[in-house]
Each structure stands twice: as C-alpha cells, then as structure tokens.
Design a protein around this motif. Structure first.
Motif, short mmCIF file in Angstrom:
data_model
loop_
_atom_site.label_atom_id
_atom_site.label_comp_id
_atom_site.label_asym_id
_atom_site.label_seq_id
_atom_site.Cartn_x
_atom_site.Cartn_y
_atom_site.Cartn_z
N VAL A 110 3.35 6.91 -12.53
CA VAL A 110 4.68 6.77 -11.91
C VAL A 110 5.21 8.15 -11.55
N ILE A 111 5.05 9.08 -12.46
CA ILE A 111 5.59 10.43 -12.23
C ILE A 111 4.84 11.13 -11.09
N ALA A 112 3.53 10.98 -11.05
CA ALA A 112 2.76 11.62 -9.97
C ALA A 112 3.18 11.04 -8.61
N ALA A 113 3.32 9.72 -8.56
CA ALA A 113 3.66 9.08 -7.28
C ALA A 113 5.12 9.36 -6.91
N ASN A 114 5.98 9.37 -7.90
CA ASN A 114 7.39 9.66 -7.63
C ASN A 114 7.55 11.07 -7.08
N ALA A 167 -2.32 7.64 -1.13
CA ALA A 167 -3.30 8.60 -1.66
C ALA A 167 -3.48 8.46 -3.18
N LEU A 168 -2.52 7.83 -3.86
CA LEU A 168 -2.59 7.72 -5.33
C LEU A 168 -2.86 6.30 -5.81
N ARG A 169 -2.79 5.36 -4.91
CA ARG A 169 -2.94 3.95 -5.30
C ARG A 169 -4.29 3.69 -5.99
N GLY A 170 -5.33 4.38 -5.52
CA GLY A 170 -6.67 4.20 -6.10
C GLY A 170 -6.68 4.48 -7.60
N ARG A 180 13.90 -5.06 8.95
CA ARG A 180 14.39 -4.60 7.63
C ARG A 180 13.24 -4.17 6.73
N ALA A 181 12.11 -3.87 7.32
CA ALA A 181 10.98 -3.34 6.54
C ALA A 181 11.26 -1.88 6.18
N THR A 182 10.54 -1.36 5.20
CA THR A 182 10.71 0.04 4.77
C THR A 182 9.33 0.73 4.81
N PRO A 183 8.86 1.08 6.02
CA PRO A 183 7.48 1.54 6.16
C PRO A 183 7.12 2.79 5.38
N ALA A 184 8.08 3.66 5.08
CA ALA A 184 7.71 4.87 4.33
C ALA A 184 7.35 4.54 2.88
N ALA A 185 8.03 3.55 2.30
CA ALA A 185 7.72 3.16 0.92
C ALA A 185 6.71 2.03 0.88
N ASP A 186 6.55 1.33 2.00
CA ASP A 186 5.81 0.06 1.99
C ASP A 186 5.05 -0.05 3.31
N ALA A 187 4.00 0.76 3.43
CA ALA A 187 3.33 0.96 4.72
C ALA A 187 2.82 -0.35 5.34
N ILE A 230 9.03 -0.38 -11.25
CA ILE A 230 8.53 1.00 -11.16
C ILE A 230 7.22 0.96 -10.35
N ASN A 231 7.36 0.69 -9.06
CA ASN A 231 6.19 0.44 -8.20
C ASN A 231 5.52 1.67 -7.62
N GLN A 232 6.06 2.84 -7.87
CA GLN A 232 5.59 4.04 -7.16
C GLN A 232 4.06 4.18 -7.11
N PRO A 233 3.32 3.93 -8.22
CA PRO A 233 1.87 4.16 -8.16
C PRO A 233 1.15 3.30 -7.12
#
Ligand SMILES: Cc1cc2nc3c(=O)[nH]c(=O)nc-3n(C[C@H](O)[C@H](O)[C@H](O)COP(=O)(O)O)c2cc1C
Length: 358
Positions: A196-200, A318-321, A83-90, A310-313
C-alpha cells in the motif's frame, strides 16, 4: 496526517488558516441532507425507490458512475464513463465494480419490497440488469444495513473480530465467480501495508493522479451539497474549509509521507483485511467482485464492524504484479479493504435519483 481520497488539506492547511477556524465536525446542512438520504423508509418496487437504495452503495471516488433505466420487467444499470477516474483506474475496473455494488443493493431493496430479483451482466451492451420477478421474496437482513453502511476512514480500536463473525461474513460475500480472502495474520497484514505504501507513494507523486483526485475532492460543505458527489473532507476526518483555500494549499500539504504514516496507523489498528478476488479479470467478474464487496460491507455493518478501502497496490500498473504474486496465481485480485471497530464518521452524499434515471 493526510489521507488520499480524503482530503487532505488536514493538518498543514489548518495550521495555515489557524486551527479551529473551521469546524472539524461536519456542517449541519450537509449532515441534514446526508441524514435524509439514510432515513429509514419502506422500499417499494418502483424504479425511483429501488434506485434510491442502489445509489447508497459504495462506489469509486463517490463519482456515482451509473445510469439506471427501466428495461422490460427489470432495471438496467449502465456505466457512466464520463464519471470514470482513469488515473486511478486505468481500465475502468472500479466503474464496473461500482455497478456490482449498486445492483446488489437494488436487488436487496427489490426483495425487501417483496419481489424476486436476478442480477445478470450482458457483455454485448456492457450493462447489468436486475430482473424483477413475481411477488413473494423474503426480506434479507442485509437490506437493513444499506442505510447504516459507510466507508469509515479512521483509526480503528485494534480489537479482533470473533472467528464466528468472520465466517459468517465470508459466507455471505461468497459468489460463484468472486469471494473474499480474509487476512488476520499480522505478518501478512504488514506485507500488504508495505505494498500500500509503495503504491501510495507512486500515486502521490503522479501529477495525473493528483489532478484527478483534486477534481473529486469536496473541501467545503457548500460544494459537497452543490454537487452531491465526490469526497467530502470530514468523511475522512479532515476539516472542511473553503474550496479556494483548500485548492491553494493542497499541493503543499498532500505529501507521500503524511499519507503513508496515516495509512500505516489505520491498517495496524484494523482487525484484518478482506481481499475480494475473482476467477478472471473481465467486466463480468469485476461486476461480481463489486457484488461480493457490497455483501461483505453490508454483512460487516450488520455486525457492527466498519470497513475502508486500501486499493492502491491494484491501481498502479507497474506495482500490481507484486500484489498478484503475493496473493497467488489461482485468483485475480479485485479490491482490498480493512475492517475493525470504530465510531461512525460523517456521511457522504448522493445525487438525486432523477439525475441518474434515464
Ligand atoms: C470499486 C471501489 C473502489 C474504491 N476505492 C477506494 C479507495 O481506494 N480508497 C478509499 O478511501 N475509498 C475507496 N472506495 C470507497 C468510496 O470512496 C466510497 O464508497 C464513496 O466515497 C462513498 O462513500 P460511502 O461508501 O461511505 O457511502 C472505493 C469504492 C469502490 C466501490
């Protein structure tokens, strides 16, 4: 008008089928089940009762990525990586954070049933254990907030939260290895919103993310009640509609602009942000961050304050940094939430405890 993890077939799809054809409110059969799950009940120190309260915790995409088992005098909480979600949560960060949320609820329920409870994470078998001790523990008022907590993905009313309440929430969520950074400065909130907007935008444009999200969306009450997991549209303020229709229009109406506009409005209507940070990025700290997050959510709920993630960032590698540089090198950021005041939204479902006890 659409909201990611939410469902999206919102305005565009409603226009396609004719606005009003499908109820904006939730469905009675769905709401009855959701109400049953949250009906007040006395906690007991047996695995079925404790797991019931554990599963009402926040968890990523409502996949409920956990399996519970009796282990000696305690209860083990193991990740269910199917039940993992690797695309959102690598790296499965959110899976382990979800285990932290659930184990915190479980410990609060055990204490309310009169037993002491000690939470520990064992790196060798990657499980959390909640060891139950002797009788005599006191009921924590956070326990009473378990059934009242929900992620409220709506526009809030813009009111500020009193400083005294923020201090109390911050202290309640403080753990030895994880804690909150509360942000109420409007300029800093705008800086986070920009990330948030950039990552979304990146996620909405990522086919793997879209496919994974679609897999966990529950567009109709019928499907949500059948699976009792995933993200049910009305929980995010979107209309329920037949799955066949929603799946067809999803790709047309799930756009970065629609999503970003809604996020901007929602973030700007919030009283502030609660950023869960920890001392290191490893599974033990991800669990602890989940515990801090759940304690934040329960403490806020007890004070009539709503929250949403709102975890997207933190989810787009590539944007987490950018976010890490913004928050500072002394901590590892885990989760980002907004908080404020709003009426409740429809409630999410959970699978039966028999399905998650092994
Ligand atoms: C680790 C973690 C990550 C989450 N990420 C998001 C997110 O990015 N966006 C969102 O809207 N909700 C997010 N959620 C909230 C879940 O979707 C929510 O808890 C779940 O759907 C169950 O709904 P409830 O919390 O209202 O009971 C997250 C929850 C956890 C524990």
């Amino acid at each position: 008008m659409l909201n990611r993890r939410t469902v999206l077939a919102g305005a565009g799809a409603a226009a396609v089928v004719g606005a009003g054809a499908y109820a904006l409110a939730s469905d009675p059969s769905h709401d009855a089940l959701a109400g049953e799950l949250r009906a007040p009940r006395a906690p007991e120190a047996d695995i079925a009762s404790l797991v019931h309260f554990a599963t009402l915790a926040a968890n990523s995409h409502n996949t409920q990525p956990w399996l519970f088992s009796q282990q000696g005098t305690g209860i083990a909480v193991a990740p269910d990586l199917t039940r993992a979600t690797p695309a959102a949560d690598a790296n499965s960060h959110h899976v382990f954070a979800s285990l932290g949320c659930a184990s915190e609820n479980l410990a609060l329920a055990a204490m309310a049933a009169g037993r002491t409870a000690a939470i520990d994470y064992a790196a060798d078998d990657e499980r959390v254990t909640v060891d139950l001790g002797a009788d005599g523990a006191a009921r924590d008022p956070l326990f009473d907030a378990i059934i009242a907590r929900q992620c409220t993905r709506s526009t809030y009313d813009g009111r500020s939260v009193p400083t005294e309440d923020l201090k109390r929430i911050e202290a309640t969520a403080r753990m030895s290895g994880a804690r909150l950074r509360i942000v109420t400065d409007r300029q800093e909130i705008e800086q986070v919103l920009e990330m948030v907007i950039a990552a979304n935008t990146a996620q909405v444009g990522d086919p793997a993310f879209r496919t994974e999200l679609k897999q966990w969306l529950r567009f109709s009450a019928r499907r949500s009640v059948a699976t009792r997991d995933g993200l049910y549209s009305p929980c995010s303020g979107n209309p329920a509609m037949p799955d066949w229709l929603a799946r067809t229009v999803f790709d047309l109406v799930f756009t970065a602009k629609g999503e970003n506009d809604r996020y901007a409005e929602q973030v700007r209507s919030s009283a502030g942000l609660a950023i869960v940070v920890s001392d290191a990025s490893d599974k033990a700290h991800w669990v602890e961050a989940g515990r801090a997050c759940q304690r934040f959510a329960l403490a806020a709920t007890a004070l009539g304050i709503r929250h949403a993630f709102i975890n997207q960032p933190l989810e787009v590698p590539a944007l987490r940094g950018d976010f890490e540089r913004w928050i500072g090198a002394d901590v590892s950021p885990d989760l980002i939430l907004r908080f404020g005041y709003a009426p409740p939204m429809p409630w999410s479902l959970r699978r039966p405890v028999e399905d998650v006890i092994v």
